[in-house]
Design a protein around this motif. Sequence first.
Motif, PDB file in Angstrom:
ATOM      1  N   ALA A 246       0.824  -1.206   0.000  1.00 40.16           N
ATOM      2  CA  ALA A 246       0.000   0.000   0.000  1.00 40.16           C
ATOM      3  C   ALA A 246       0.860   1.258   0.000  1.00 40.16           C
ATOM      4  N   ALA A 247       1.936   1.263   0.796  1.00 42.06           N
ATOM      5  CA  ALA A 247       2.827   2.420   0.829  1.00 42.06           C
ATOM      6  C   ALA A 247       3.480   2.631  -0.532  1.00 42.06           C
ATOM      7  N   TYR A 248       3.818   1.530  -1.205  1.00 40.69           N
ATOM      8  CA  TYR A 248       4.393   1.625  -2.550  1.00 40.69           C
ATOM      9  C   TYR A 248       3.408   2.308  -3.501  1.00 40.69           C
ATOM     10  N   TRP A 249       2.138   1.846  -3.478  1.00 39.77           N
ATOM     11  CA  TRP A 249       1.159   2.425  -4.399  1.00 39.77           C
ATOM     12  C   TRP A 249       0.820   3.865  -4.040  1.00 39.77           C
ATOM     13  N   ALA A 250       0.843   4.205  -2.762  1.00 40.66           N
ATOM     14  CA  ALA A 250       0.606   5.600  -2.363  1.00 40.66           C
ATOM     15  C   ALA A 250       1.672   6.505  -2.960  1.00 40.66           C
ATOM     16  N   ARG A 251       2.933   6.053  -2.912  1.00 39.59           N
ATOM     17  CA  ARG A 251       4.029   6.849  -3.495  1.00 39.59           C
ATOM     18  C   ARG A 251       3.903   6.942  -5.003  1.00 39.59           C
ATOM     19  N   ARG A 252       3.532   5.827  -5.649  1.00 39.97           N
ATOM     20  CA  ARG A 252       3.459   5.821  -7.109  1.00 39.97           C
ATOM     21  C   ARG A 252       2.292   6.681  -7.617  1.00 39.97           C
ATOM     22  N   ARG A 253       1.174   6.664  -6.909  1.00 40.00           N
ATOM     23  CA  ARG A 253       0.048   7.506  -7.332  1.00 40.00           C
ATOM     24  C   ARG A 253       0.378   8.981  -7.135  1.00 40.00           C
ATOM     25  N   GLN A 254       1.102   9.281  -6.080  1.00 41.47           N
ATOM     26  CA  GLN A 254       1.497  10.665  -5.853  1.00 41.47           C
ATOM     27  C   GLN A 254       2.438  11.129  -6.960  1.00 41.47           C
ATOM     28  N   ALA A 255       3.388  10.257  -7.349  1.00 39.21           N
ATOM     29  CA  ALA A 255       4.304  10.593  -8.447  1.00 39.21           C
ATOM     30  C   ALA A 255       3.538  10.770  -9.752  1.00 39.21           C
ATOM     31  N   LEU A 256       2.529   9.923  -9.984  1.00 40.33           N
ATOM     32  CA  LEU A 256       1.717  10.044 -11.195  1.00 40.33           C
ATOM     33  C   LEU A 256       0.979  11.376 -11.226  1.00 40.33           C
ATOM     34  N   LEU A 257       0.425  11.788 -10.094  1.00 40.99           N
ATOM     35  CA  LEU A 257      -0.306  13.056 -10.063  1.00 40.99           C
ATOM     36  C   LEU A 257       0.608  14.225 -10.412  1.00 40.99           C
ATOM     37  N   PHE A 258       1.815  14.255  -9.860  1.00 40.65           N
ATOM     38  CA  PHE A 258       2.706  15.376 -10.159  1.00 40.65           C
ATOM     39  C   PHE A 258       3.189  15.335 -11.609  1.00 40.65           C
ATOM     40  N   SER A 259       3.288  14.137 -12.202  1.00 37.06           N
ATOM     41  CA  SER A 259       3.568  14.050 -13.635  1.00 37.06           C
ATOM     42  C   SER A 259       2.404  14.631 -14.439  1.00 37.06           C
ATOM     43  N   MET A 260       1.184  14.321 -14.001  1.00 35.13           N
ATOM     44  CA  MET A 260       0.002  14.890 -14.656  1.00 35.13           C
ATOM     45  C   MET A 260       0.021  16.408 -14.627  1.00 35.13           C
ATOM     46  N   LEU A 261       0.327  16.949 -13.444  1.00 33.10           N
ATOM     47  CA  LEU A 261       0.309  18.405 -13.295  1.00 33.10           C
ATOM     48  C   LEU A 261       1.317  19.071 -14.218  1.00 33.10           C
TER      49      LEU A 261
END
Length: 316
Positions: A117-132
């Motif tokens: 879960a911690a891995y996916w939390a980090r990866r989704r956060q990285a994805l969001l900043f890539s989106m931005l």
Amino acid sequence: MAKTKISDIIVPEVFNPYVIQRTAELSALSQAGIISNSPELDALASSGGKLINMPFWNDLDGDDEVLSDTDALTPEKITAGQDIAALFMRGKAWSTNDLAKALSGSDPMAAIGDLVAAYWARRRQALLFSMLKGVFASSTMSELVSDVSALETGNTLTGNTFIDALTLLGDAAGKITAVGMHSGSYASLQKQNLIEFIPNSKGEVNIPTYLGKKVIVDDSCPVTTGVYTSYLFGEGAVGLGNGSAPVPTETDRDSLAGDDILINRQHFVLHPRGIKFNNASVVGASPSNTEVETAVNWTKVYEKKNIRIIKFVHKI
């Protein structure tokens, strides 16, 4: 000698919902209210297809009319718009060797779940900043960018420049509730004693704030030669829908190597509300982080005041 294997611990029907729940609990963006999950988006994320269509009604406009006993009112129509999100299909596998330390704990299921879960939390956060990065590279978002970095004076992160960025939304500036910033920006504010802390839901005083806005520190926020990018967010600025991959979780064993393998797959929607994903340069089945950074993939479809994200570029 008996050996506890991942397949002895993991029950896919239990494990995958647990990981999704823990991912949200561990996400700073979710905890700050920036990312909001909804049953509607969950359903859309499970509906199939690469793109998720989300039609919406535009607001009513036009002047009111003076009532008359001779002239009838002129009916106007309501118009619709279309927001579009991408379906992200991601996966990751781990071997027992990577999880051996966690498996030695008193609750192996919880230990594995927290690590995944911690891995996916980090990866989704990285994805969001890539989106931005891609979202604000789009010319349609230029009205929501405050860049003071090139000014001779007033080019740093201060109360004045922060408020100027907020007011890009005009009378809707009150919708902004949080700010994501690089650790360098956060450190600068700490040195000036400008960070205040408020209690979390447990009464523990550990949530940093700046000018009343919750602070999320993430080094995914861009920094180049002393120029920093911070993002100002409103409540629910980003929608999240958790779908279901055909086989979300499974285990495998390499008998020759003596390794147990855990495989976790996720289908989800993560979308900045009101900014349409165009799918203009996606070559695979699902967009990569690099592809969502591309400007041609994004177009603003909501009115500016209904977009709850602002880009603020500054020095410290």
